[in-house]
Design a protein around this motif. Structure first.
Motif, PDB file in Angstrom:
ATOM      1  N   VAL A 172     -33.526 -33.543   3.346  1.00 56.12           N
ATOM      2  CA  VAL A 172     -33.408 -32.134   2.972  1.00 56.12           C
ATOM      3  C   VAL A 172     -33.163 -31.999   1.469  1.00 56.12           C
ATOM      4  CG1 VAL A 172     -32.651 -31.282   5.223  1.00 56.12           C
ATOM      5  CG2 VAL A 172     -30.957 -32.174   3.595  1.00 56.12           C
ATOM      6  N   SER A 173     -33.527 -32.998   0.694  1.00 55.53           N
ATOM      7  CA  SER A 173     -33.300 -32.978  -0.746  1.00 55.53           C
ATOM      8  C   SER A 173     -34.139 -31.905  -1.428  1.00 55.53           C
ATOM      9  CB  SER A 173     -33.608 -34.354  -1.345  1.00 55.53           C
ATOM     10  OG  SER A 173     -34.980 -34.682  -1.175  1.00 55.53           O
ATOM     11  N   TYR A 174     -33.713 -31.540  -2.652  1.00 54.49           N
ATOM     12  CA  TYR A 174     -34.433 -30.550  -3.457  1.00 54.49           C
ATOM     13  C   TYR A 174     -34.594 -29.219  -2.711  1.00 54.49           C
ATOM     14  CZ  TYR A 174     -35.557 -34.214  -6.841  1.00 54.49           C
ATOM     15  OH  TYR A 174     -35.477 -35.228  -7.774  1.00 54.49           O
ATOM     16  N   ASN A 175     -33.462 -28.701  -2.246  1.00 51.82           N
ATOM     17  CA  ASN A 175     -33.430 -27.377  -1.647  1.00 51.82           C
ATOM     18  C   ASN A 175     -32.277 -26.593  -2.253  1.00 51.82           C
ATOM     19  OD1 ASN A 175     -35.502 -26.848   0.595  1.00 51.82           O
ATOM     20  ND2 ASN A 175     -34.869 -28.955   1.045  1.00 51.82           N
ATOM     21  N   ARG A 176     -31.718 -25.621  -1.525  1.00 51.88           N
ATOM     22  CA  ARG A 176     -30.647 -24.772  -2.047  1.00 51.88           C
ATOM     23  C   ARG A 176     -29.478 -24.741  -1.075  1.00 51.88           C
ATOM     24  NH1 ARG A 176     -34.720 -19.837  -4.049  1.00 51.88           N
ATOM     25  NH2 ARG A 176     -35.945 -21.150  -5.467  1.00 51.88           N
ATOM     26  N   LEU A 177     -29.204 -25.910  -0.492  1.00 49.42           N
ATOM     27  CA  LEU A 177     -28.172 -26.017   0.536  1.00 49.42           C
ATOM     28  C   LEU A 177     -26.787 -26.115  -0.082  1.00 49.42           C
ATOM     29  CD1 LEU A 177     -30.032 -28.577   2.818  1.00 49.42           C
ATOM     30  CD2 LEU A 177     -29.744 -26.126   3.251  1.00 49.42           C
ATOM     31  N   CYS A 178     -25.782 -25.685   0.683  1.00 55.96           N
ATOM     32  CA  CYS A 178     -24.384 -25.755   0.255  1.00 55.96           C
ATOM     33  C   CYS A 178     -23.513 -26.227   1.417  1.00 55.96           C
ATOM     34  CB  CYS A 178     -23.894 -24.384  -0.214  1.00 55.96           C
ATOM     35  SG  CYS A 178     -24.204 -24.058  -1.962  1.00 55.96           S
ATOM     36  N   GLY A 179     -22.267 -26.587   1.078  1.00 60.75           N
ATOM     37  CA  GLY A 179     -21.305 -26.946   2.101  1.00 60.75           C
ATOM     38  C   GLY A 179     -21.304 -28.433   2.430  1.00 60.75           C
ATOM     39  N   PRO A 180     -20.383 -28.841   3.302  1.00 59.22           N
ATOM     40  CA  PRO A 180     -20.249 -30.269   3.647  1.00 59.22           C
ATOM     41  C   PRO A 180     -21.350 -30.746   4.599  1.00 59.22           C
ATOM     42  CG  PRO A 180     -18.677 -28.969   4.881  1.00 59.22           C
ATOM     43  CD  PRO A 180     -19.351 -28.013   3.941  1.00 59.22           C
ATOM     44  N   ILE A 181     -21.753 -31.988   4.414  1.00 59.68           N
ATOM     45  CA  ILE A 181     -22.681 -32.622   5.355  1.00 59.68           C
ATOM     46  C   ILE A 181     -21.886 -32.930   6.625  1.00 59.68           C
ATOM     47  CG2 ILE A 181     -24.124 -34.639   5.791  1.00 59.68           C
ATOM     48  CD1 ILE A 181     -24.547 -34.832   2.737  1.00 59.68           C
ATOM     49  N   PRO A 182     -22.307 -32.442   7.787  1.00 58.79           N
ATOM     50  CA  PRO A 182     -21.547 -32.710   9.018  1.00 58.79           C
ATOM     51  C   PRO A 182     -21.362 -34.211   9.240  1.00 58.79           C
ATOM     52  CG  PRO A 182     -23.243 -31.067   9.411  1.00 58.79           C
ATOM     53  CD  PRO A 182     -23.508 -31.634   8.042  1.00 58.79           C
ATOM     54  N   ARG A 183     -20.185 -34.570   9.704  1.00 62.18           N
ATOM     55  CA  ARG A 183     -19.907 -35.975   9.976  1.00 62.18           C
ATOM     56  C   ARG A 183     -20.226 -36.285  11.440  1.00 62.18           C
ATOM     57  NH1 ARG A 183     -17.901 -39.060   6.393  1.00 62.18           N
ATOM     58  NH2 ARG A 183     -17.350 -40.583   7.982  1.00 62.18           N
ATOM     59  N   GLY A 184     -20.869 -37.462  11.640  1.00 62.46           N
ATOM     60  CA  GLY A 184     -21.188 -37.875  12.994  1.00 62.46           C
ATOM     61  C   GLY A 184     -22.671 -38.117  13.170  1.00 62.46           C
ATOM     62  N   GLY A 185     -22.995 -38.639  14.327  1.00 63.52           N
ATOM     63  CA  GLY A 185     -24.400 -38.942  14.592  1.00 63.52           C
ATOM     64  C   GLY A 185     -24.920 -39.969  13.602  1.00 63.52           C
ATOM     65  N   ARG A 186     -26.112 -39.708  13.067  1.00 65.25           N
ATOM     66  CA  ARG A 186     -26.727 -40.648  12.134  1.00 65.25           C
ATOM     67  C   ARG A 186     -26.801 -40.093  10.717  1.00 65.25           C
ATOM     68  NH1 ARG A 186     -31.478 -44.126  14.567  1.00 65.25           N
ATOM     69  NH2 ARG A 186     -30.519 -45.446  12.989  1.00 65.25           N
ATOM     70  N   LEU A 187     -26.174 -38.946  10.475  1.00 70.36           N
ATOM     71  CA  LEU A 187     -26.334 -38.279   9.186  1.00 70.36           C
ATOM     72  C   LEU A 187     -25.803 -39.103   8.017  1.00 70.36           C
ATOM     73  CD1 LEU A 187     -25.588 -34.528  10.015  1.00 70.36           C
ATOM     74  CD2 LEU A 187     -27.776 -35.719   9.861  1.00 70.36           C
ATOM     75  N   GLN A 188     -24.767 -39.902   8.244  1.00 72.59           N
ATOM     76  CA  GLN A 188     -24.216 -40.711   7.155  1.00 72.59           C
ATOM     77  C   GLN A 188     -24.998 -42.023   6.948  1.00 72.59           C
ATOM     78  OE1 GLN A 188     -21.973 -38.706   9.051  1.00 72.59           O
ATOM     79  NE2 GLN A 188     -22.091 -37.501   7.171  1.00 72.59           N
ATOM     80  N   GLU A 189     -25.953 -42.298   7.815  1.00 71.57           N
ATOM     81  CA  GLU A 189     -26.731 -43.532   7.677  1.00 71.57           C
ATOM     82  C   GLU A 189     -27.875 -43.395   6.675  1.00 71.57           C
ATOM     83  OE1 GLU A 189     -28.056 -44.988  11.444  1.00 71.57           O
ATOM     84  OE2 GLU A 189     -26.124 -44.603  12.422  1.00 71.57           O
ATOM     85  N   PHE A 190     -28.215 -42.155   6.325  1.00 74.58           N
ATOM     86  CA  PHE A 190     -29.327 -41.956   5.392  1.00 74.58           C
ATOM     87  C   PHE A 190     -28.829 -42.056   3.951  1.00 74.58           C
ATOM     88  CE2 PHE A 190     -30.494 -39.611   9.265  1.00 74.58           C
ATOM     89  CZ  PHE A 190     -31.677 -40.291   9.579  1.00 74.58           C
ATOM     90  N   GLY A 195     -20.189 -34.265   0.454  1.00 76.90           N
ATOM     91  CA  GLY A 195     -19.729 -35.122   1.541  1.00 76.90           C
ATOM     92  C   GLY A 195     -20.649 -36.315   1.733  1.00 76.90           C
ATOM     93  N   GLU A 196     -20.090 -37.377   2.321  1.00 76.68           N
ATOM     94  CA  GLU A 196     -20.827 -38.626   2.489  1.00 76.68           C
ATOM     95  C   GLU A 196     -22.218 -38.394   3.088  1.00 76.68           C
ATOM     96  OE1 GLU A 196     -20.169 -43.024   4.567  1.00 76.68           O
ATOM     97  OE2 GLU A 196     -18.790 -41.392   5.013  1.00 76.68           O
ATOM     98  N   PRO A 197     -23.265 -39.004   2.465  1.00 76.52           N
ATOM     99  CA  PRO A 197     -23.276 -39.999   1.379  1.00 76.52           C
ATOM    100  C   PRO A 197     -23.264 -39.420  -0.025  1.00 76.52           C
ATOM    101  CG  PRO A 197     -25.498 -39.696   2.186  1.00 76.52           C
ATOM    102  CD  PRO A 197     -24.627 -38.808   3.027  1.00 76.52           C
ATOM    103  N   LEU A 198     -23.110 -38.102  -0.190  1.00 75.52           N
ATOM    104  CA  LEU A 198     -22.957 -37.493  -1.515  1.00 75.52           C
ATOM    105  C   LEU A 198     -21.476 -37.534  -1.900  1.00 75.52           C
ATOM    106  CD1 LEU A 198     -25.268 -34.324  -1.202  1.00 75.52           C
ATOM    107  CD2 LEU A 198     -25.798 -36.510  -2.303  1.00 75.52           C
ATOM    108  N   PRO A 199     -21.140 -37.193  -3.110  1.00 76.01           N
ATOM    109  CA  PRO A 199     -19.721 -37.132  -3.505  1.00 76.01           C
ATOM    110  C   PRO A 199     -18.903 -36.210  -2.596  1.00 76.01           C
ATOM    111  CG  PRO A 199     -21.135 -37.037  -5.435  1.00 76.01           C
ATOM    112  CD  PRO A 199     -22.040 -36.958  -4.244  1.00 76.01           C
ATOM    113  N   ASN A 200     -17.629 -36.493  -2.504  1.00 74.91           N
ATOM    114  CA  ASN A 200     -16.755 -35.694  -1.645  1.00 74.91           C
ATOM    115  C   ASN A 200     -16.730 -34.235  -2.061  1.00 74.91           C
ATOM    116  OD1 ASN A 200     -16.019 -37.945  -0.184  1.00 74.91           O
ATOM    117  ND2 ASN A 200     -14.279 -38.437  -1.514  1.00 74.91           N
ATOM    118  N   CYS A 201     -16.497 -33.396  -1.070  1.00 70.50           N
ATOM    119  CA  CYS A 201     -16.382 -31.965  -1.365  1.00 70.50           C
ATOM    120  C   CYS A 201     -15.076 -31.692  -2.105  1.00 70.50           C
ATOM    121  CB  CYS A 201     -16.413 -31.160  -0.065  1.00 70.50           C
ATOM    122  SG  CYS A 201     -17.947 -31.362   0.889  1.00 70.50           S
ATOM    123  N   LYS A 202     -15.086 -30.759  -3.015  1.00 70.11           N
ATOM    124  CA  LYS A 202     -13.889 -30.424  -3.785  1.00 70.11           C
ATOM    125  C   LYS A 202     -13.105 -29.314  -3.102  1.00 70.11           C
ATOM    126  CE  LYS A 202     -16.049 -31.733  -8.162  1.00 70.11           C
ATOM    127  NZ  LYS A 202     -16.475 -31.288  -9.507  1.00 70.11           N
TER     128      LYS A 202
END
Length: 331
Positions: free
Chosen positions: A293-311, A324-331
């Motif tokens: 989902v790169s190069y879009n206009r998304l905001c907020g934390p990446i949900p934790r769980g499933g396979r989302l942190q494997e990418f 949020g993981e794998p991006l920098p932590n949310c402030k």
């Protein structure tokens, strides 16, 4: 001695008989053989068709196959051949053809001949990786028995014929990697329910995706690298059967926050669009093999769980405020 002499005489007489008198009867239909030889001549007798010797059975020739019951040519498969010119119109004079393929022949040029309409038994038509050009002919819609239409990797231009939606037996359409322009025909909203996959990627298509696609159950759709716009959230839903959806590098714009994804989804690529909102928690319930989902206009934390942190982080970067993981932590 007399017995041995008689055996030798019998053997000599047998060997002196013409070979045809004890060889197998030729299966090839004379009409089909004549047509194939004309096709060979149209291609200037290329080495690839060297086995097409008029003295031999055409059912044994390279590139073609005969039906076991009728002994008529029912399969023509010219692949990676060093031949030049256009598709010979004589191809339409093989009335029992069920499968016709011209694949990876860069010196094949011109248009699809209208004589192909005579192939009323044709089920599979593949013309791919050639330099066939011009518009995709609308008359292809008259080949009512087609279950596969593959016109990918060519130089077709112009718009997609709306009449192709009349092919009600199709299981798949490939029109990708051409120079097609215009919008996806509105009639494509009425594609047959048997259609499992649709490739329209790497063209110059504009406009929106037919809203009625939300009522169809595709397995695979590839529309990437076009100029499509609008909301595609209607493509999703809990009871849909879509497994692979690639829409990257378009101008699609919708809020993904409340989208409900089907359990069947294994690959989703939305990179380089204008998607807004936050990633829904439901993504963690999917067995994703590919996700971007790169190069879009998304905001907020990446949900934790499933396979989302494997990418890799590259599947998420260049968004407005995604974190949020794998991006920098949310402030």
């Amino acid at each position: 001695m007399a017995f041995q002499f008689l055996c030798i005489i019998s053997l000599l007489i047998f060997l002196s008989l013409p070979f045809s008198s004890f060889s197998k009867t030729e299966k090839c239909n004379p009409h089909d053989k004549e047509v194939l030889l004309k096709i060979k001549e149209s291609f200037n007798n290329p080495y690839h068709l060297a086995s097409w010797d008029p003295k031999t059975d055409c059912c044994q020739w390279y590139v073609v196959e005969c039906d076991r019951e009728t002994s008529r040519i029912n399969d023509f498969h010219l692949f990676a051949a060093n031949v030049s010119g256009q598709i010979p119109p004589e191809i339409g004079d093989l009335p029992y053809l069920e499968s016709l393929t011209f694949h990876k022949i860069t010196n094949l040029t011109g248009n699809i001949p209208i004589s192909i309409l005579k192939l009323t038994k044709l089920k599979s038509l593949t013309i791919s990786w050639t330099n066939i050009s011009g518009p995709i002919p609308s008359f292809l819609s008259q080949l009512k028995n087609l279950t596969l239409l593959d016109l990918s990797f060519n130089s077709f231009s112009g718009s997609i014929p709306s009449s192709l939606s009349q092919l009600r037996s199709l299981g798949g359409i490939r029109l990708d990697r051409n120079k097609l322009t215009g919008s996806i025909p509105e009639s494509f909203g009425n594609l047959t329910p048997t259609l499992q996959y649709l490739y329209l990627s790497h063209n110059q298509l504009t406009g929106t995706i037919p809203r009625s696609w939300g009522d169809l159950n595709f397995t695979l759709i590839e529309l990437y690298r076009n100029r499509l716009q609008g909301d595609v959230s209607f493509m999703f839903g809990k009871n849909k059967t879509i497994q692979i959806l690639d829409l990257n590098r378009n101008m699609l714009q919708f809020d993904i926050s409340n989208v409900v994804f089907p359990d069947s989804l294994t690959f989703l690529d939305l990179n380089h669009n204008r998607v807004t909102g936050s990633l829904p928690q439901g993504l963690t319930q999917l067995s994703l093999q590919g996700f971007n989902v790169s190069y879009n206009r998304l905001c907020g934390p990446i949900p934790r769980g499933g396979r989302l942190q494997e990418f890799e982080y590259t599947a998420y970067f260049h968004n407005r405020c995604l974190c949020g993981e794998p991006l920098p932590n949310c402030k």
